[in-house]
Write a protein that holds these residues in place. Structure first.
Motif, short mmCIF file in Angstrom:
data_model
loop_
_atom_site.label_atom_id
_atom_site.label_comp_id
_atom_site.label_asym_id
_atom_site.label_seq_id
_atom_site.Cartn_x
_atom_site.Cartn_y
_atom_site.Cartn_z
N LYS A 259 2.49 -26.16 29.98
CA LYS A 259 1.81 -26.27 31.26
C LYS A 259 1.65 -27.74 31.64
CE LYS A 259 -0.90 -22.07 30.77
NZ LYS A 259 -2.24 -21.51 30.73
N GLY A 260 1.68 -27.98 32.95
CA GLY A 260 1.42 -29.33 33.44
C GLY A 260 2.60 -30.27 33.29
N ARG A 261 2.29 -31.54 33.32
CA ARG A 261 3.30 -32.59 33.26
C ARG A 261 3.95 -32.62 31.87
NH1 ARG A 261 2.28 -38.61 32.81
NH2 ARG A 261 4.27 -39.49 33.40
N VAL A 262 5.27 -32.76 31.86
CA VAL A 262 6.01 -32.85 30.60
C VAL A 262 5.86 -34.28 30.06
CG1 VAL A 262 8.29 -32.71 29.52
CG2 VAL A 262 7.66 -31.09 31.31
N LYS A 263 5.45 -34.39 28.82
CA LYS A 263 5.27 -35.69 28.19
C LYS A 263 6.36 -35.92 27.15
CE LYS A 263 0.30 -35.82 28.84
NZ LYS A 263 -0.99 -36.05 28.21
N THR A 264 6.75 -37.16 27.01
CA THR A 264 7.74 -37.54 26.01
C THR A 264 7.03 -38.02 24.75
OG1 THR A 264 9.32 -38.20 27.72
CG2 THR A 264 9.68 -39.08 25.49
N TRP A 265 7.48 -37.49 23.63
CA TRP A 265 6.92 -37.86 22.32
C TRP A 265 8.01 -38.55 21.52
CZ3 TRP A 265 1.87 -36.96 20.78
CH2 TRP A 265 1.10 -36.20 21.67
N ALA A 266 7.61 -39.50 20.68
CA ALA A 266 8.55 -40.24 19.83
C ALA A 266 8.04 -40.26 18.40
CB ALA A 266 8.71 -41.67 20.33
N GLY A 267 8.97 -40.14 17.47
CA GLY A 267 8.64 -40.23 16.06
C GLY A 267 9.78 -40.86 15.30
N LEU A 268 9.47 -41.56 14.24
CA LEU A 268 10.52 -42.13 13.39
C LEU A 268 11.24 -41.01 12.65
CD1 LEU A 268 9.03 -45.27 11.56
CD2 LEU A 268 10.75 -45.22 13.37
N THR A 269 12.55 -41.12 12.55
CA THR A 269 13.33 -40.21 11.71
C THR A 269 13.25 -40.75 10.28
OG1 THR A 269 15.35 -41.49 12.01
CG2 THR A 269 14.94 -39.72 13.62
N LEU B 143 4.92 -46.48 14.83
CA LEU B 143 5.34 -45.11 14.50
C LEU B 143 5.34 -44.86 12.99
CD1 LEU B 143 8.20 -44.44 17.09
CD2 LEU B 143 5.84 -43.58 17.13
N SER B 144 5.42 -45.92 12.19
CA SER B 144 5.40 -45.73 10.73
C SER B 144 4.03 -45.26 10.25
CB SER B 144 5.81 -47.02 10.02
OG SER B 144 4.77 -47.97 10.06
N THR B 145 3.02 -45.37 11.11
CA THR B 145 1.66 -44.99 10.71
C THR B 145 1.24 -43.61 11.22
OG1 THR B 145 0.60 -45.98 12.65
CG2 THR B 145 0.97 -47.43 10.75
N VAL B 146 2.11 -42.97 12.02
CA VAL B 146 1.80 -41.67 12.61
C VAL B 146 3.00 -40.74 12.49
CG1 VAL B 146 0.11 -42.62 14.24
CG2 VAL B 146 2.50 -42.41 14.93
N VAL C 252 17.25 -47.36 22.68
CA VAL C 252 18.05 -48.10 21.69
C VAL C 252 17.79 -47.54 20.29
CG1 VAL C 252 18.36 -50.34 20.55
CG2 VAL C 252 18.23 -50.21 23.05
N LEU C 253 16.51 -47.33 19.97
CA LEU C 253 16.16 -46.79 18.66
C LEU C 253 16.67 -45.37 18.48
CD1 LEU C 253 12.55 -48.25 18.43
CD2 LEU C 253 14.50 -48.90 16.99
N GLU C 254 16.65 -44.60 19.56
CA GLU C 254 17.16 -43.23 19.49
C GLU C 254 18.67 -43.21 19.29
OE1 GLU C 254 16.71 -39.11 22.03
OE2 GLU C 254 17.19 -40.93 23.15
N GLU C 255 19.39 -44.08 19.96
CA GLU C 255 20.85 -44.12 19.89
C GLU C 255 21.36 -44.41 18.48
OE1 GLU C 255 21.96 -46.89 22.94
OE2 GLU C 255 21.86 -45.36 24.51
N VAL C 256 20.60 -45.17 17.69
CA VAL C 256 21.03 -45.46 16.32
C VAL C 256 20.43 -44.47 15.32
CG1 VAL C 256 21.51 -47.90 16.74
CG2 VAL C 256 19.24 -47.20 15.95
N GLY C 257 19.66 -43.51 15.82
CA GLY C 257 19.12 -42.47 14.95
C GLY C 257 17.82 -42.82 14.25
N TYR C 258 17.13 -43.86 14.72
CA TYR C 258 15.88 -44.27 14.10
C TYR C 258 14.66 -43.56 14.67
CZ TYR C 258 18.43 -48.20 11.99
OH TYR C 258 19.30 -48.97 11.29
N VAL C 259 14.77 -43.10 15.90
CA VAL C 259 13.67 -42.42 16.59
C VAL C 259 14.17 -41.13 17.18
CG1 VAL C 259 12.18 -42.55 18.65
CG2 VAL C 259 12.32 -44.50 17.11
#
Length: 99
Positions: free
Chosen positions: A68-78, A25-28, A53-60
């Protein structure tokens, strides 16, 4: 023990799959869940747990844009996640250098 302050390893990031997620994620700006899962080569449940785990500590930050269509989950570094990852990498480099 020396008087110098050594960078500390981050226990949250240090776990292999979480380290790989942060490194990727550090590259995108952000990545879709299935791309992260495939990069790790693990099951959905493993990927989900590591991202949580990464989301709970505020890192992601996870998001599920609606559309439209299927809902996708996206992740990014905070910004906190990026700083924590960079500090962890610095600690690893210091450890490798014998510091």
């Amino acid at each position: 023990m020396t008087a110098q302050t050594q960078p500390e390893l981050n226990e949250v990031i240090h776990a292999p799959n979480r380290l790989r997620i942060c490194a990727f994620l550090s590259t995108v700006d952000r990545a879709e869940f299935s791309v992260i899962r495939d990069m790790l080569g693990v099951a959905d449940s493993v990927t989900s747990k590591q991202l949580k785990v990464l989301e709970e500590v505020g890192y992601v930050k996870l998001s599920k844009p609606t559309g439209k269509g299927r809902v996708k989950t996206w992740a990014g570094l905070t910004s906190a996640g990026r700083q924590a990852y960079e500090a962890h990498v610095a600690a690893l480099k210091a450890l490798i250098a014998g510091g």
